[in-house]
Each structure stands twice: as structure tokens, then as C-alpha cells.
Design an enzyme around this catalytic site. Structure first.
Site, PDB file in Angstrom:
ATOM      1  N   GLU A 285      -2.862  22.532 -63.161  1.00 15.94           N
ATOM      2  CA  GLU A 285      -3.150  22.852 -64.567  1.00 15.94           C
ATOM      3  C   GLU A 285      -2.161  23.929 -65.014  1.00 15.94           C
ATOM      4  OE1 GLU A 285      -7.926  22.272 -65.156  1.00 15.94           O
ATOM      5  OE2 GLU A 285      -7.321  23.959 -63.919  1.00 15.94           O
TER       6      GLU A 285
ATOM      7  N   ASN B 161     -12.406  23.204 -63.653  1.00 16.82           N
ATOM      8  CA  ASN B 161     -13.564  24.019 -63.269  1.00 16.82           C
ATOM      9  C   ASN B 161     -14.629  24.074 -64.354  1.00 16.82           C
ATOM     10  OD1 ASN B 161     -13.008  24.650 -60.623  1.00 16.82           O
ATOM     11  ND2 ASN B 161     -11.678  26.352 -61.187  1.00 16.82           N
TER      12      ASN B 161
ATOM     13  N   HIS C 296      -2.430  26.524 -62.105  1.00 18.29           N
ATOM     14  CA  HIS C 296      -3.610  26.424 -61.246  1.00 18.29           C
ATOM     15  C   HIS C 296      -3.540  25.204 -60.332  1.00 18.29           C
ATOM     16  CE1 HIS C 296      -8.189  25.832 -60.823  1.00 18.29           C
ATOM     17  NE2 HIS C 296      -7.754  26.675 -59.915  1.00 18.29           N
TER      18      HIS C 296
ATOM     19  N   SER D 264      -8.499  30.742 -61.284  1.00 17.92           N
ATOM     20  CA  SER D 264      -9.294  29.586 -61.701  1.00 17.92           C
ATOM     21  C   SER D 264     -10.015  29.870 -63.001  1.00 17.92           C
ATOM     22  CB  SER D 264     -10.371  29.295 -60.669  1.00 17.92           C
ATOM     23  OG  SER D 264      -9.824  29.219 -59.400  1.00 17.92           O
TER      24      SER D 264
HETATM   25  N1  CAA Z   1      -3.217  20.330 -45.418  1.00 23.03           N
HETATM   26  C1  CAA Z   1      -2.457  19.222 -45.344  1.00 23.03           C
HETATM   27  N2  CAA Z   1      -2.981  17.979 -45.314  1.00 23.03           N
HETATM   28  C2  CAA Z   1      -4.306  17.870 -45.325  1.00 23.03           C
HETATM   29  C3  CAA Z   1      -5.170  18.981 -45.403  1.00 23.03           C
HETATM   30  C4  CAA Z   1      -4.552  20.247 -45.439  1.00 23.03           C
HETATM   31  N3  CAA Z   1      -5.278  21.379 -45.516  1.00 23.03           N
HETATM   32  N4  CAA Z   1      -6.437  18.552 -45.416  1.00 23.03           N
HETATM   33  C5  CAA Z   1      -6.381  17.214 -45.363  1.00 23.03           C
HETATM   34  N5  CAA Z   1      -5.115  16.807 -45.312  1.00 23.03           N
HETATM   35  C6  CAA Z   1      -4.626  15.430 -45.288  1.00 23.03           C
HETATM   36  C7  CAA Z   1      -4.831  14.837 -43.918  1.00 23.03           C
HETATM   37  O1  CAA Z   1      -3.683  15.031 -43.102  1.00 23.03           O
HETATM   38  C8  CAA Z   1      -5.048  13.383 -44.243  1.00 23.03           C
HETATM   39  O2  CAA Z   1      -3.809  12.722 -44.393  1.00 23.03           O
HETATM   40  P1  CAA Z   1      -3.632  11.199 -43.888  1.00 23.03           P
HETATM   41  O3  CAA Z   1      -4.732  10.418 -44.583  1.00 23.03           O
HETATM   42  O4  CAA Z   1      -2.255  10.836 -44.323  1.00 23.03           O
HETATM   43  O5  CAA Z   1      -3.812  11.271 -42.414  1.00 23.03           O
HETATM   44  C9  CAA Z   1      -5.704  13.389 -45.607  1.00 23.03           C
HETATM   45  O6  CAA Z   1      -5.420  14.668 -46.193  1.00 23.03           O
HETATM   46  C10 CAA Z   1      -7.179  13.191 -45.507  1.00 23.03           C
HETATM   47  O7  CAA Z   1      -7.695  14.177 -44.632  1.00 23.03           O
HETATM   48  P2  CAA Z   1      -8.821  13.910 -43.535  1.00 23.03           P
HETATM   49  O8  CAA Z   1      -8.737  12.482 -43.055  1.00 23.03           O
HETATM   50  O9  CAA Z   1      -8.785  14.992 -42.522  1.00 23.03           O
HETATM   51  O10 CAA Z   1     -10.166  14.156 -44.283  1.00 23.03           O
HETATM   52  P3  CAA Z   1     -10.738  13.479 -45.551  1.00 23.03           P
HETATM   53  O11 CAA Z   1     -10.300  12.078 -45.720  1.00 23.03           O
HETATM   54  O12 CAA Z   1     -12.172  13.801 -45.460  1.00 23.03           O
HETATM   55  O13 CAA Z   1     -10.096  14.321 -46.742  1.00 23.03           O
HETATM   56  C11 CAA Z   1      -9.999  16.105 -48.263  1.00 23.03           C
HETATM   57  C12 CAA Z   1     -10.215  15.707 -46.811  1.00 23.03           C
HETATM   58  C13 CAA Z   1      -8.527  15.867 -48.626  1.00 23.03           C
HETATM   59  C14 CAA Z   1     -10.311  17.586 -48.344  1.00 23.03           C
HETATM   60  C15 CAA Z   1     -10.924  15.224 -49.177  1.00 23.03           C
HETATM   61  O14 CAA Z   1     -12.236  15.266 -48.674  1.00 23.03           O
HETATM   62  C16 CAA Z   1     -10.937  15.681 -50.607  1.00 23.03           C
HETATM   63  O15 CAA Z   1     -10.035  15.389 -51.388  1.00 23.03           O
HETATM   64  N6  CAA Z   1     -12.011  16.410 -50.986  1.00 23.03           N
HETATM   65  C17 CAA Z   1     -12.179  16.920 -52.341  1.00 23.03           C
HETATM   66  C18 CAA Z   1     -11.374  18.171 -52.466  1.00 23.03           C
HETATM   67  C19 CAA Z   1     -11.459  18.739 -53.851  1.00 23.03           C
HETATM   68  O16 CAA Z   1     -12.225  18.332 -54.722  1.00 23.03           O
HETATM   69  N7  CAA Z   1     -10.624  19.777 -54.067  1.00 23.03           N
HETATM   70  C20 CAA Z   1     -10.632  20.499 -55.322  1.00 23.03           C
HETATM   71  C21 CAA Z   1     -11.475  21.704 -55.162  1.00 23.03           C
HETATM   72  S1  CAA Z   1     -11.544  22.624 -56.633  1.00 23.03           S
HETATM   73  C22 CAA Z   1     -10.229  23.654 -56.533  1.00 23.03           C
HETATM   74  O17 CAA Z   1      -9.505  23.718 -55.599  1.00 23.03           O
HETATM   75  C23 CAA Z   1      -9.965  24.498 -57.721  1.00 23.03           C
HETATM   76  C24 CAA Z   1     -10.731  25.718 -57.845  1.00 23.03           C
HETATM   77  O18 CAA Z   1     -10.306  26.562 -58.622  1.00 23.03           O
HETATM   78  C25 CAA Z   1     -12.004  25.949 -57.188  1.00 23.03           C
END
Ligand code: CAA
Length: 285
Positions: A154, A193, A142, A121
Site C-alpha cells: 500500500e 487493515n 506498507h 500499519s
Molecule cells: N519467507 C519466505 N517464504 C515463505 C515464508 C517466509 N517467511 N513463509 C512462507 N513462505 C513460502 C514458502 O516457502 C512456500 O513456498 P512454496 O509454496 O514455493 O514452497 C509458500 O510461502 C507457502 O508456505 P508454506 O507451505 O510453508 O505454508 P502455507 O502454504 O501455509 O503458507 C503463508 C504460509 C504464506 C503464511 C499463508 O498461510 C498465507 O498467505 N497466510 C495469510 C498471510 C496474511 O494474510 N498476511 C497478511 C497479514 S496482515 C499484514 O501483514 C499487515 C499488517 O499491517 C498487520
């Protein structure tokens, strides 16, 4: 355009497991490496649990789940990566751990053509490229957490990455994995990030200074700005140790106070409150 079909993934934590899963679901042969049999078993369970979740939510069928599992193999020995044509490193966000993997991969990978990508990252890709004898074949790729859900990748070439390799890897992420690609220069934090980390650490500072509760900070951003989750819950998802490492690399690069990990984040990491993966962070799981 060159096709990558034999993929190696080094590290099967949150990110490595997600990357291995999306590659297997895309029909590719995936070899996954971890350091110990225990870590490998944990990584395999993580992938299986995520495939099961996909099955439950109707994103894949039972035969697709079985085929995806059949395309995955697991090892603790990087020497068997010799036949891979693209290797994606996704070990812990620590410079020493990553450079060690790059050194070892450079020794074991057969052809000079093999591409080595890092999912880092924030660690400069050039520092990883420099420990190999093939810096033109090294590029940043990324992914975002959860990898099966987040559509972005990315792509980060260094000054030494061959333009063909950059294009091949970008085409692979888009056409084979179905991701949307953005390109960034090799600067700590890249695009996402560089914007996200100052926001996340600001939320920790806000909590630490008593301006509002964790729930109210998160509700503020979810309900006020339509974010899918608030900053503290997102930190729990990313992992507080990973977020701290990213913030440290960015602070080291820019010396801007806005990137510096706040004391509360450091204390929580020291106390083992790492977020979802440890069962406790800003919230309890
Ligand atoms: N694997 C597969 N599918 C998943 C999953 C996983 N680990 N987590 C969630 N899903 C799927 C679910 O199956 C669900 O699909 P359907 O709608 O088709 O049923 C969908 O994603 C939504 O999941 P939930 O209903 O359980 O929960 P939610 O609506 O609260 O979503 C979330 C969960 C997808 C995590 C959402 O809250 C989200 O997008 N959050 C923001 C995440 C984010 O910002 N990520 C970037 C982080 S930064 C990074 O990663 C980079 C770094 O370097 C730090």
C-alpha cells in the site's frame, strides 16, 4: 523516473527483516539498523533463515542467496544512513518509537531529496512527516507479512507528500520489488487493515464469548471461505502486540467499537503470549 539504489531499513523485526530481504534479492544495496547488537544479530538470523527457506523451496539458488547476503550490511548507528536515497522505517508499531526514528533520520540524512517511508500499519503518516523538515519527502509504504510472499504494497501519500515522490516510490515497489501497488489516503488502517482488523478482533470476541473453539473458528474460515489461514492463526503470525497497537490506533481515529481491542487480546499481550514470535499465542509453536 528516479531510481533508488541505496536503501536503508530501520528496524529488523518481522517486517523490517522481510523488507530488507526483498530489497537485497532485488539487487539493491541495503543497510539495516537496529537499536542493539543483540537485536541486530536476531534480525540478521531472521533474514538468513528466510533466505534458507527460499533456497530449500527452489525460489533462489545458492549463488543468489550469497549475493543477497553480500548486499546487506548492518549497523546500530543511524548516522551512517547519510548516503541512503530511500529509507524505510519498520520499527515497532508505537508512535513514540516511530517519531523518534523520523526525527533522528531527518538530522542525519544528507540530501533534502532522500525519501523517508514508513511501514506503519495505522499511525497517521502526517504525524511522522510533521517531525521532519522535509514532509514532502515522506510517504507510507506498507508491506504485508511474510514480505517475501505477499504481493501487495500500500502506498500512502499525505496532504504534504510531493506527487513525484509518491510516483517514484510506487514505481520502485512495482518495478524493482515486483509488488502490486494499491494507493490509499492517510487514514488509520489504509485499505487492508481497515477491513482486516475488525474481522480479526471479531474472531477474538467470538472465542472469548465461547461461541466456538479456536480450531473451529479457524477451520470455519479456512474451509468455508478458502482463506489461507484462519483469523486466530493469522493473529499469531502478525503478532498480538502489533495487532493490538493497530486496533488501538484505529479506535483512536474512528472511535468505532468494532476496532476496540477486546479484553482477551489485551490479557494475552500482557501475559507475553504474542503469537509465533513468542512461541505461544492462540496456538503453541
Ligand atoms: N519467507 C519466505 N517464504 C515463505 C515464508 C517466509 N517467511 N513463509 C512462507 N513462505 C513460502 C514458502 O516457502 C512456500 O513456498 P512454496 O509454496 O514455493 O514452497 C509458500 O510461502 C507457502 O508456505 P508454506 O507451505 O510453508 O505454508 P502455507 O502454504 O501455509 O503458507 C503463508 C504460509 C504464506 C503464511 C499463508 O498461510 C498465507 O498467505 N497466510 C495469510 C498471510 C496474511 O494474510 N498476511 C497478511 C497479514 S496482515 C499484514 O501483514 C499487515 C499488517 O499491517 C498487520
Amino acid at each position: 523516473m528516479r531510481e533508488f539504489s541505496r536503501i536503508g531499513v530501520v528496524g529488523c523485526g518481522l517486517m523490517g527483516a522481510g523488507i530488507a530481504e526483498v530489497c537485497a534479492r532485488a539487487g539493491l544495496d541495503v543497510l539495516v539498523a537496529e537499536r542493539t547488537p543483540e537485536a541486530l544479530a536476531a534480525g540478521r538470523s531472521r533474514i538468513t533463515a528466510s533466505l534458507d527457506r527460499g533456497l530449500r523451496s527452489g525460489k533462489l539458488t545458492e549463488p543468489e542467496r550469497e549475493q543477497s547476503l553480500g548486499r546487506l550490511s548492518f549497523t546500530v548507528d543511524l548516522a551512517v544512513f547519510a548516503d541512503r536515497d530511500l529509507v524505510i522505517e519498520a520499527v515497532a508499531e508505537q508512535r513514540d518509537a516511530k517519531t523518534e526514528v523520523f526525527r533522528r533520520l531527518d538530522e542525519v540524512l544528507g540530501s533534502e531529496d532522500v525519501v523517508i517511508a514508513s511501514n506503519t500499519s495505522s499511525i497517521p503518516i502526517i504525524d511522522l512527516a510533521a517531525v521532519t523538515g522535509r514532509p514532502q519527502q515522506v510517504v507510507g509504504v506498507h508491506f504485508f507479512n511474510p514480505v517475501p510472499v505477499q504481493r501487495l504494497v500500500e502506498i500512502i501519500p499525505t496532504q504534504l507528500t510531493s506527487p513525484e515522490v509518491t510516483e517514484q516510490v510506487a514505481a520502485f515497489a512495482a518495478a524493482r520489488l515486483g509488488k502490486t501497488v494499491v494507493r490509499a489516503r492517510d487514514r488509520a488502517g489504509f485499505v487492508v487493515n481497515a477491513l482486516l482488523i475488525p474481522y480479526l478482533v471479531s474472531a477474538v470476541r467470538m472465542l472469548e464469548s465461547g461461541v466456538a473453539s479456536a480450531e473451529d473458528i479457524d477451520n470455519g474460515m479456512v474451509l468455508g471461505c478458502a482463506h489461507p489461514m484462519g483469523p486466530l492463526r493469522l493473529l499469531d503470525l502478525i503478532g498480538l502486540d502489533t495487532a493490538q497497537s493497530i486496533a488501538e490506533s484505529m479506535y483512536e481515529e474512528y472511535k468505532e467499537p468494532l476496532y476496540a481491542p477486546p479484553p482477551l487480546l489485551r490479557r494475552m499481550v500482557a501475559a507475553g503470549a504474542l503469537g509465533r514470535k513468542s512461541g505461544r499465542g492462540f496456538y503453541t509453536y
